[in-house]
Design a protein around this motif. Structure first.
Motif, PDB file in Angstrom:
ATOM      1  N   ILE A  15       0.837  -1.201   0.000  1.00 46.94           N
ATOM      2  CA  ILE A  15       0.000   0.000   0.000  1.00 46.94           C
ATOM      3  C   ILE A  15       0.874   1.254   0.000  1.00 46.94           C
ATOM      4  CG2 ILE A  15      -1.626   1.350   1.405  1.00 46.94           C
ATOM      5  CD1 ILE A  15      -2.832  -1.393   2.277  1.00 46.94           C
ATOM      6  N   ALA A  16       1.936   1.246   0.783  1.00 47.91           N
ATOM      7  CA  ALA A  16       2.836   2.404   0.852  1.00 47.91           C
ATOM      8  C   ALA A  16       3.504   2.676  -0.491  1.00 47.91           C
ATOM      9  CB  ALA A  16       3.889   2.185   1.937  1.00 47.91           C
ATOM     10  N   ILE A  17       3.911   1.624  -1.191  1.00 48.03           N
ATOM     11  CA  ILE A  17       4.559   1.803  -2.505  1.00 48.03           C
ATOM     12  C   ILE A  17       3.580   2.416  -3.500  1.00 48.03           C
ATOM     13  CG2 ILE A  17       5.503   0.561  -4.500  1.00 48.03           C
ATOM     14  CD1 ILE A  17       6.840  -1.350  -2.415  1.00 48.03           C
ATOM     15  N   TRP A  18       2.375   1.868  -3.573  1.00 44.44           N
ATOM     16  CA  TRP A  18       1.383   2.422  -4.491  1.00 44.44           C
ATOM     17  C   TRP A  18       1.041   3.867  -4.137  1.00 44.44           C
ATOM     18  CZ3 TRP A  18      -1.295   0.678  -8.830  1.00 44.44           C
ATOM     19  CH2 TRP A  18      -0.922  -0.580  -9.282  1.00 44.44           C
ATOM     20  N   SER A  19       0.904   4.137  -2.857  1.00 47.78           N
ATOM     21  CA  SER A  19       0.610   5.506  -2.418  1.00 47.78           C
ATOM     22  C   SER A  19       1.752   6.446  -2.782  1.00 47.78           C
ATOM     23  CB  SER A  19       0.369   5.542  -0.911  1.00 47.78           C
ATOM     24  OG  SER A  19      -0.717   4.713  -0.563  1.00 47.78           O
ATOM     25  N   ALA A  20       2.978   6.001  -2.606  1.00 46.83           N
ATOM     26  CA  ALA A  20       4.144   6.826  -2.929  1.00 46.83           C
ATOM     27  C   ALA A  20       4.241   7.113  -4.426  1.00 46.83           C
ATOM     28  CB  ALA A  20       5.420   6.146  -2.441  1.00 46.83           C
ATOM     29  N   VAL A  21       3.979   6.115  -5.240  1.00 48.28           N
ATOM     30  CA  VAL A  21       4.047   6.307  -6.689  1.00 48.28           C
ATOM     31  C   VAL A  21       3.044   7.379  -7.129  1.00 48.28           C
ATOM     32  CG1 VAL A  21       3.531   5.215  -8.931  1.00 48.28           C
ATOM     33  CG2 VAL A  21       4.975   4.030  -7.265  1.00 48.28           C
ATOM     34  N   PHE A  22       1.819   7.275  -6.665  1.00 48.64           N
ATOM     35  CA  PHE A  22       0.809   8.236  -7.100  1.00 48.64           C
ATOM     36  C   PHE A  22       0.966   9.593  -6.425  1.00 48.64           C
ATOM     37  CE2 PHE A  22      -0.711   4.396  -8.924  1.00 48.64           C
ATOM     38  CZ  PHE A  22      -1.120   4.827 -10.185  1.00 48.64           C
ATOM     39  N   THR A  23       1.568   9.619  -5.252  1.00 49.98           N
ATOM     40  CA  THR A  23       1.928  10.893  -4.634  1.00 49.98           C
ATOM     41  C   THR A  23       2.990  11.584  -5.481  1.00 49.98           C
ATOM     42  OG1 THR A  23       1.368  10.151  -2.402  1.00 49.98           O
ATOM     43  CG2 THR A  23       2.944  11.961  -2.579  1.00 49.98           C
ATOM     44  N   CYS A  24       3.951  10.840  -5.977  1.00 45.86           N
ATOM     45  CA  CYS A  24       4.999  11.415  -6.843  1.00 45.86           C
ATOM     46  C   CYS A  24       4.413  11.941  -8.148  1.00 45.86           C
ATOM     47  CB  CYS A  24       6.091  10.387  -7.125  1.00 45.86           C
ATOM     48  SG  CYS A  24       7.121  10.023  -5.696  1.00 45.86           S
ATOM     49  N   ILE A  25       3.482  11.197  -8.729  1.00 50.57           N
ATOM     50  CA  ILE A  25       2.831  11.670  -9.957  1.00 50.57           C
ATOM     51  C   ILE A  25       2.089  12.976  -9.682  1.00 50.57           C
ATOM     52  CG2 ILE A  25       1.004  11.175 -11.634  1.00 50.57           C
ATOM     53  CD1 ILE A  25       1.876   8.180 -11.399  1.00 50.57           C
ATOM     54  N   GLU A  26       1.381  13.029  -8.567  1.00 45.97           N
ATOM     55  CA  GLU A  26       0.693  14.268  -8.203  1.00 45.97           C
ATOM     56  C   GLU A  26       1.699  15.396  -7.987  1.00 45.97           C
ATOM     57  OE1 GLU A  26      -2.217  16.063  -4.765  1.00 45.97           O
ATOM     58  OE2 GLU A  26      -2.587  14.038  -5.496  1.00 45.97           O
ATOM     59  N   GLY A  27       2.832  15.075  -7.355  1.00 44.56           N
ATOM     60  CA  GLY A  27       3.878  16.071  -7.150  1.00 44.56           C
ATOM     61  C   GLY A  27       4.392  16.632  -8.472  1.00 44.56           C
ATOM     62  N   LEU A  28       4.500  15.776  -9.473  1.00 47.61           N
ATOM     63  CA  LEU A  28       4.929  16.223 -10.799  1.00 47.61           C
ATOM     64  C   LEU A  28       3.896  17.182 -11.397  1.00 47.61           C
ATOM     65  CD1 LEU A  28       6.840  16.050 -13.238  1.00 47.61           C
ATOM     66  CD2 LEU A  28       5.600  13.986 -13.941  1.00 47.61           C
ATOM     67  N   PHE A  29       2.615  16.851 -11.269  1.00 50.42           N
ATOM     68  CA  PHE A  29       1.570  17.747 -11.757  1.00 50.42           C
ATOM     69  C   PHE A  29       1.618  19.094 -11.025  1.00 50.42           C
ATOM     70  CE2 PHE A  29      -0.012  14.123 -13.937  1.00 50.42           C
ATOM     71  CZ  PHE A  29      -0.870  14.587 -14.920  1.00 50.42           C
ATOM     72  N   LEU A  30       1.920  19.067  -9.739  1.00 51.13           N
ATOM     73  CA  LEU A  30       2.064  20.319  -8.982  1.00 51.13           C
ATOM     74  C   LEU A  30       3.263  21.120  -9.480  1.00 51.13           C
ATOM     75  CD1 LEU A  30       1.505  19.414  -5.229  1.00 51.13           C
ATOM     76  CD2 LEU A  30       0.312  21.162  -6.520  1.00 51.13           C
ATOM     77  N   LEU A  31       4.357  20.428  -9.683  1.00 46.89           N
ATOM     78  CA  LEU A  31       5.597  21.063 -10.115  1.00 46.89           C
ATOM     79  C   LEU A  31       5.433  21.793 -11.439  1.00 46.89           C
ATOM     80  CD1 LEU A  31       8.627  21.290  -9.287  1.00 46.89           C
ATOM     81  CD2 LEU A  31       9.035  19.327 -10.772  1.00 46.89           C
TER      82      LEU A  31
END
Length: 182
Positions: A107-123
């Motif tokens: 669960i943590a890995i999947w959450s981290a991956v999609f958090t990073c994708i969201e971070g890219l959209f923010l960036l």
């Protein structure tokens, strides 16, 4: 270089959708797609519920891209393209019979991956936060989502209860003005 970056960022929603489709094609359990279908519908319903509640009181907003002219179209693309693919792969590969620690790590890995994708959209400024929402809340939502998907897969009523509690929390904590809705 700025033109190339703008071009790439403008097509990023399509790239993410294509990556989700490719992952589902190769990693999804298509022989048993009907097994995942109720949870896919759950994910879409929850996404639409949150979108409806925050329609006039955005907590986050997707911005225009080459293929998504506004937030609503971007959200529909995510709901009908990305979410079904994510659910299919996530649940098919979920370590159901493993120790709890391995499940937590999954669960943590999947959450981290999609958090990073969201971070890219923010960036790249294709996503902004509003009304006291921030990146930490988004991290919590990703974790909440992946726990909820797993829960719905095996205990759907508990997942709906968890969803209801989460929605009530969002309404109360962020003061979503539901009384002003149509």
């Amino acid at each position: 270089m700025g033109h190339i970056t703008a071009l790439i960022s403008s097509y990023l929603p399509v790239v993410i959708a294509l990556l989700c489709l490719i992952a589902a094609w190769f990693l999804g359990d298509w022989r048993n797609w009907k097994t995942y279908y109720p949870t896919i519908l759950f994910a879409i319903c929850v996404d639409f519920l949150i979108s409806l509640l925050s329609y006039n009181f955005s907590l986050w907003e997707f911005h225009k891209s080459a293929v998504t002219p506004n937030h609503t179209i971007a959200d529909f693309m995510i709901a009908f393209t990305n979410l079904p693919c994510i659910v299919m792969v996530y649940l098919h590969k979920y370590p159901l019979k493993s120790r709890p620690l391995r499940q937590v790590v999954y669960i943590a890995i999947w959450s981290a991956v999609f958090t990073c994708i969201e971070g890219l959209f923010l960036l790249i400024k294709m996503l902004t936060y509003h009304n006291n929402w921030n990146f930490w809340w988004s991290i919590a939502v990703w974790v909440f989502m992946f726990i909820g998907l797993r829960l719905h897969f095996t205990r759907p009523l508990w997942a709906w209860l968890l969803c209801l509690v989460g929605v009530v929390f969002l309404i109360l904590y962020f003061h979503i003005p539901i009384a002003k809705m149509k």
